[in-house]
Design a protein around this motif. Structure first.
Motif, short mmCIF file in Angstrom:
data_model
loop_
_atom_site.label_atom_id
_atom_site.label_comp_id
_atom_site.label_asym_id
_atom_site.label_seq_id
_atom_site.Cartn_x
_atom_site.Cartn_y
_atom_site.Cartn_z
N ASN A 7 0.86 -1.18 0.00
CA ASN A 7 0.00 0.00 0.00
C ASN A 7 0.90 1.24 0.00
N ILE A 8 0.70 2.14 -0.94
CA ILE A 8 1.60 3.29 -1.06
C ILE A 8 1.43 4.30 0.08
N ILE A 9 0.30 4.25 0.75
CA ILE A 9 0.07 5.18 1.86
C ILE A 9 0.61 4.63 3.17
N THR A 10 0.28 3.36 3.46
CA THR A 10 0.66 2.77 4.75
C THR A 10 1.96 1.98 4.69
N SER A 11 2.43 1.67 3.50
CA SER A 11 3.62 0.83 3.28
C SER A 11 3.45 -0.60 3.80
N GLN A 12 2.22 -1.02 4.02
CA GLN A 12 1.95 -2.39 4.45
C GLN A 12 1.58 -3.24 3.24
N GLN A 35 -7.83 -17.93 -1.53
CA GLN A 35 -7.74 -19.31 -1.01
C GLN A 35 -6.76 -20.13 -1.84
N LYS A 36 -6.82 -19.98 -3.18
CA LYS A 36 -5.88 -20.70 -4.05
C LYS A 36 -4.45 -20.21 -3.84
N PHE A 37 -4.28 -18.92 -3.64
CA PHE A 37 -2.96 -18.35 -3.37
C PHE A 37 -2.32 -19.03 -2.16
N LYS A 38 -3.07 -19.17 -1.08
CA LYS A 38 -2.53 -19.79 0.13
C LYS A 38 -2.18 -21.26 -0.12
N ILE A 39 -2.99 -21.95 -0.89
CA ILE A 39 -2.70 -23.35 -1.24
C ILE A 39 -1.43 -23.41 -2.10
N ASP A 40 -1.35 -22.52 -3.08
CA ASP A 40 -0.17 -22.48 -3.95
C ASP A 40 1.10 -22.27 -3.13
N LEU A 41 1.06 -21.34 -2.18
CA LEU A 41 2.25 -21.08 -1.35
C LEU A 41 2.63 -22.32 -0.54
N SER A 42 1.64 -23.00 -0.01
CA SER A 42 1.95 -24.20 0.78
C SER A 42 2.51 -25.32 -0.10
N ASN A 43 2.27 -25.23 -1.41
CA ASN A 43 2.80 -26.22 -2.36
C ASN A 43 4.11 -25.77 -3.00
N GLY A 44 4.66 -24.65 -2.53
CA GLY A 44 5.98 -24.23 -2.99
C GLY A 44 6.02 -23.27 -4.16
N VAL A 45 4.89 -22.70 -4.53
CA VAL A 45 4.91 -21.71 -5.62
C VAL A 45 5.70 -20.48 -5.17
N GLN A 46 6.44 -19.91 -6.08
CA GLN A 46 7.33 -18.78 -5.77
C GLN A 46 6.55 -17.54 -5.39
N LEU A 47 7.03 -16.87 -4.35
CA LEU A 47 6.50 -15.57 -3.93
C LEU A 47 7.65 -14.59 -3.89
N ASN A 48 7.44 -13.45 -4.53
CA ASN A 48 8.43 -12.37 -4.49
C ASN A 48 7.94 -11.30 -3.53
N ASP A 49 8.89 -10.66 -2.84
CA ASP A 49 8.50 -9.56 -1.95
C ASP A 49 8.17 -8.33 -2.78
N ALA A 50 7.77 -7.26 -2.13
CA ALA A 50 7.35 -6.04 -2.83
C ALA A 50 8.47 -5.40 -3.65
N ASN A 51 9.72 -5.78 -3.37
CA ASN A 51 10.86 -5.28 -4.14
C ASN A 51 11.27 -6.24 -5.25
N ASN A 52 10.45 -7.25 -5.47
CA ASN A 52 10.63 -8.27 -6.50
C ASN A 52 11.80 -9.22 -6.23
N ASN A 53 12.15 -9.41 -4.95
CA ASN A 53 13.16 -10.40 -4.58
C ASN A 53 12.45 -11.70 -4.24
N VAL A 54 13.01 -12.81 -4.70
CA VAL A 54 12.43 -14.12 -4.40
C VAL A 54 12.54 -14.38 -2.90
N MET A 55 11.42 -14.77 -2.29
CA MET A 55 11.42 -15.05 -0.86
C MET A 55 11.81 -16.50 -0.61
#
Length: 68
Positions: A7-12, A35-55
C-alpha cells in the motif's frame, strides 16, 4: 508466481499480484483466488517480496502465518 503489493500510503503489504494473468488478489478469506494463493504457497509456488526479490521458504512460511 506471485508478488507482494505494498500500500503506497501505509507501506503495508495488503495484497498480491498473480503474475500469470496480472490479477490483484486482496487478503480476503472469502475470495477464491486468495484461497488458491494460500494453497499455492503451501505447495511451494514462488513468492516475491514487494521489491521483487524471491522469498525463501522460511520467509514465505513466516508471511503465511501473518495472513487472515
Amino acid at each position: 508466481m506471485y508478488i507482494q503489493i505494498k500500500n503506497i500510503i501505509t507501506s503495508q503489504i495488503n495484497s498480491v499480484q498473480r503474475l500469470t494473468d496480472m490479477a490483484f488478489i486482496p487478503f480476503d478469506p472469502a475470495n477464491t483466488d486468495y484461497q488458491k494463493f494460500k494453497i499455492d504457497l503451501s505447495n511451494g509456488v514462488q513468492l516475491n517480496d514487494a521489491n521483487n526479490n524471491v522469498m525463501t521458504s522460511d520467509q514465505v512460511t513466516a508471511f503465511i502465518a501473518t495472513l487472515p
